[in-house]
Design a protein around this motif. Structure first.
Motif, mmCIF file in Angstrom:
data_model
loop_
_atom_site.group_PDB
_atom_site.id
_atom_site.type_symbol
_atom_site.label_atom_id
_atom_site.label_comp_id
_atom_site.label_asym_id
_atom_site.label_seq_id
_atom_site.Cartn_x
_atom_site.Cartn_y
_atom_site.Cartn_z
ATOM 1 N N VAL A 23 -42.887 -8.939 37.308
ATOM 2 C CA VAL A 23 -42.446 -9.972 38.239
ATOM 3 C C VAL A 23 -42.093 -9.327 39.571
ATOM 4 C CG1 VAL A 23 -41.605 -11.625 36.523
ATOM 5 C CG2 VAL A 23 -40.053 -9.875 37.402
ATOM 6 N N VAL A 24 -42.303 -10.071 40.644
ATOM 7 C CA VAL A 24 -41.897 -9.623 41.973
ATOM 8 C C VAL A 24 -40.450 -10.045 42.157
ATOM 9 C CG1 VAL A 24 -42.325 -9.801 44.449
ATOM 10 C CG2 VAL A 24 -44.250 -9.845 42.852
ATOM 11 N N ILE A 25 -39.617 -9.080 42.549
ATOM 12 C CA ILE A 25 -38.196 -9.362 42.724
ATOM 13 C C ILE A 25 -37.791 -9.177 44.181
ATOM 14 C CG2 ILE A 25 -37.531 -8.784 40.366
ATOM 15 C CD1 ILE A 25 -36.554 -6.013 41.524
ATOM 16 N N GLY A 26 -36.683 -9.799 44.528
ATOM 17 C CA GLY A 26 -36.146 -9.648 45.870
ATOM 18 C C GLY A 26 -34.638 -9.575 45.832
ATOM 19 N N ASN A 27 -34.083 -9.135 46.923
ATOM 20 C CA ASN A 27 -32.644 -9.151 47.102
ATOM 21 C C ASN A 27 -32.217 -10.615 47.075
ATOM 22 O OD1 ASN A 27 -30.286 -9.492 49.126
ATOM 23 N ND2 ASN A 27 -30.238 -7.331 48.578
ATOM 24 N N PRO A 28 -31.068 -10.935 46.463
ATOM 25 C CA PRO A 28 -30.644 -12.340 46.409
ATOM 26 C C PRO A 28 -30.565 -13.023 47.782
ATOM 27 C CG PRO A 28 -29.362 -11.050 44.876
ATOM 28 C CD PRO A 28 -30.194 -10.078 45.677
ATOM 29 N N ALA A 29 -30.379 -12.264 48.858
ATOM 30 C CA ALA A 29 -30.329 -12.839 50.207
ATOM 31 C C ALA A 29 -31.717 -13.132 50.762
ATOM 32 C CB ALA A 29 -29.594 -11.881 51.149
ATOM 33 N N PRO A 116 -31.095 -6.067 51.845
ATOM 34 C CA PRO A 116 -31.550 -7.414 52.228
ATOM 35 C C PRO A 116 -32.997 -7.364 52.731
ATOM 36 C CG PRO A 116 -29.359 -6.994 53.071
ATOM 37 C CD PRO A 116 -29.871 -5.684 52.535
ATOM 38 N N GLY A 117 -33.809 -8.291 52.273
ATOM 39 C CA GLY A 117 -35.210 -8.344 52.663
ATOM 40 C C GLY A 117 -36.117 -7.476 51.796
ATOM 41 N N ALA A 118 -35.539 -6.750 50.857
ATOM 42 C CA ALA A 118 -36.341 -5.874 50.002
ATOM 43 C C ALA A 118 -37.115 -6.671 48.970
ATOM 44 C CB ALA A 118 -35.453 -4.851 49.313
ATOM 45 N N VAL A 119 -38.333 -6.181 48.683
ATOM 46 C CA VAL A 119 -39.202 -6.777 47.681
ATOM 47 C C VAL A 119 -39.751 -5.647 46.820
ATOM 48 C CG1 VAL A 119 -41.305 -8.115 47.287
ATOM 49 C CG2 VAL A 119 -39.840 -8.662 49.227
ATOM 50 N N ILE A 122 -40.686 -5.302 38.855
ATOM 51 C CA ILE A 122 -40.185 -4.688 37.631
ATOM 52 C C ILE A 122 -40.667 -5.526 36.453
ATOM 53 C CG2 ILE A 122 -38.137 -3.642 38.701
ATOM 54 C CD1 ILE A 122 -36.460 -5.962 37.583
ATOM 55 N N ASP A 123 -40.372 -5.055 35.257
ATOM 56 C CA ASP A 123 -40.672 -5.831 34.068
ATOM 57 C C ASP A 123 -39.701 -7.007 34.011
ATOM 58 O OD1 ASP A 123 -40.113 -6.027 30.760
ATOM 59 O OD2 ASP A 123 -42.189 -5.893 31.434
ATOM 60 N N GLU A 124 -40.186 -8.150 33.643
ATOM 61 C CA GLU A 124 -39.367 -9.367 33.594
ATOM 62 C C GLU A 124 -38.121 -9.188 32.724
ATOM 63 O OE1 GLU A 124 -40.113 -14.150 33.146
ATOM 64 O OE2 GLU A 124 -41.481 -12.788 32.104
ATOM 65 N N SER A 125 -38.207 -8.371 31.683
ATOM 66 C CA SER A 125 -37.072 -8.156 30.785
ATOM 67 C C SER A 125 -35.922 -7.410 31.462
ATOM 68 C CB SER A 125 -37.518 -7.392 29.538
ATOM 69 O OG SER A 125 -37.910 -6.077 29.876
ATOM 70 N N GLU A 126 -36.179 -6.771 32.606
ATOM 71 C CA GLU A 126 -35.157 -6.018 33.319
ATOM 72 C C GLU A 126 -34.414 -6.840 34.386
ATOM 73 O OE1 GLU A 126 -36.313 -1.917 34.437
ATOM 74 O OE2 GLU A 126 -38.249 -2.465 33.550
ATOM 75 N N VAL A 127 -34.843 -8.065 34.614
ATOM 76 C CA VAL A 127 -34.222 -8.909 35.640
ATOM 77 C C VAL A 127 -32.805 -9.276 35.225
ATOM 78 C CG1 VAL A 127 -34.337 -11.144 36.815
ATOM 79 C CG2 VAL A 127 -36.423 -9.825 36.432
ATOM 80 N N ASP A 128 -31.878 -9.144 36.168
ATOM 81 C CA ASP A 128 -30.496 -9.591 35.956
ATOM 82 C C ASP A 128 -30.008 -10.259 37.243
ATOM 83 O OD1 ASP A 128 -29.715 -7.552 37.752
ATOM 84 O OD2 ASP A 128 -29.217 -6.165 36.132
ATOM 85 N N ALA A 129 -28.727 -10.536 37.325
ATOM 86 C CA ALA A 129 -28.168 -11.274 38.469
ATOM 87 C C ALA A 129 -28.181 -10.477 39.775
ATOM 88 C CB ALA A 129 -26.744 -11.710 38.151
ATOM 89 N N SER A 130 -28.470 -9.167 39.718
ATOM 90 C CA SER A 130 -28.455 -8.362 40.944
ATOM 91 C C SER A 130 -29.695 -8.596 41.814
ATOM 92 C CB SER A 130 -28.347 -6.872 40.608
ATOM 93 O OG SER A 130 -29.522 -6.400 39.968
ATOM 94 N N VAL A 131 -30.748 -9.196 41.232
ATOM 95 C CA VAL A 131 -31.988 -9.474 41.956
ATOM 96 C C VAL A 131 -32.447 -10.892 41.624
ATOM 97 C CG1 VAL A 131 -32.744 -7.061 42.047
ATOM 98 C CG2 VAL A 131 -33.418 -8.489 40.115
ATOM 99 N N THR A 132 -33.379 -11.386 42.409
ATOM 100 C CA THR A 132 -33.928 -12.707 42.147
ATOM 101 C C THR A 132 -35.447 -12.595 41.986
ATOM 102 O OG1 THR A 132 -33.996 -14.987 42.938
ATOM 103 C CG2 THR A 132 -34.162 -13.307 44.611
ATOM 104 N N VAL A 133 -36.019 -13.385 41.089
ATOM 105 C CA VAL A 133 -37.462 -13.386 40.890
ATOM 106 C C VAL A 133 -38.096 -14.223 41.998
ATOM 107 C CG1 VAL A 133 -39.364 -14.076 39.366
ATOM 108 C CG2 VAL A 133 -37.294 -13.066 38.399
ATOM 109 N N LEU A 134 -39.016 -13.595 42.749
ATOM 110 C CA LEU A 134 -39.693 -14.267 43.847
ATOM 111 C C LEU A 134 -41.076 -14.789 43.447
ATOM 112 C CD1 LEU A 134 -38.929 -11.793 46.763
ATOM 113 C CD2 LEU A 134 -37.750 -13.919 46.201
ATOM 114 N N PHE A 135 -41.695 -14.094 42.472
ATOM 115 C CA PHE A 135 -43.049 -14.473 42.061
ATOM 116 C C PHE A 135 -43.362 -13.861 40.705
ATOM 117 C CE2 PHE A 135 -47.683 -13.382 42.140
ATOM 118 C CZ PHE A 135 -48.176 -14.662 42.082
#
Length: 137
Positions: A23-29, A116-119, A122-135
């Motif tokens: 999954v593509v992740i981004g900074n929550p901002a 901020p603005g980072a993209v 990672i593997d979807e199983s590693e996603v937590d509240a520190s990042v947001t899934v963008l795609f």
């Protein structure tokens, strides 16, 4: 004998993808989600900003990383050698700056969460509240 070959091939195919899915992740901002074209444009240096207008900081995993290979096969459609050649031309001509390289998915997640603005991806199983899934390709 044919049965053994088929079993070996089936085993390799089933074990070939140890990831839940990239999954593509981004900074929550970061804000808005990305579509396939936007994700591709960011990772090919064709776009330097996110949909909401924020400057994008693109992050990559090192060459040879299986997650990087999976990501680019799904998002940019380019192999490692094609990417290397593509980015060498862009950097040489001054049209783009190569993405920031992170040594692991844990380092990628931490860097994206802190910038901020980072993209990144990672593997979807590693996603937590520190990042947001963008795609999700």
């Amino acid at each position: 004998m044919n049965k053994k070959v088929l079993l070996a091939v089936a085993s390799m195919l089933l074990s070939g993808s140890a990831f839940a899915g990239v999954v593509v992740i981004g900074n929550p901002a970061t804000g808005d989600a990305l579509n396939a074209k936007q994700a591709e444009a960011l990772y090919l240096g064709k776009s330097k900003s996110l949909p909401g207008g924020m400057q994008a900081t693109i992050m990559e995993l090192p060459d040879g990383n299986p997650m990087r290979q999976e990501f680019h096969s799904k998002v940019t459609g380019k192999s490692e050698s094609q990417l290397k050649s593509y980015w060498s031309r862009l950097v040489f001509t001054g049209k783009a700056t190569a993405p920031s390289e992170q040594g692991s998915t844990a380092a990628m997640k931490a860097a994206v969460a802190a910038t901020p603005g980072a993209v990144g991806y990672i593997d979807e199983s590693e996603v937590d509240a520190s990042v947001t899934v963008l795609f999700k390709p």
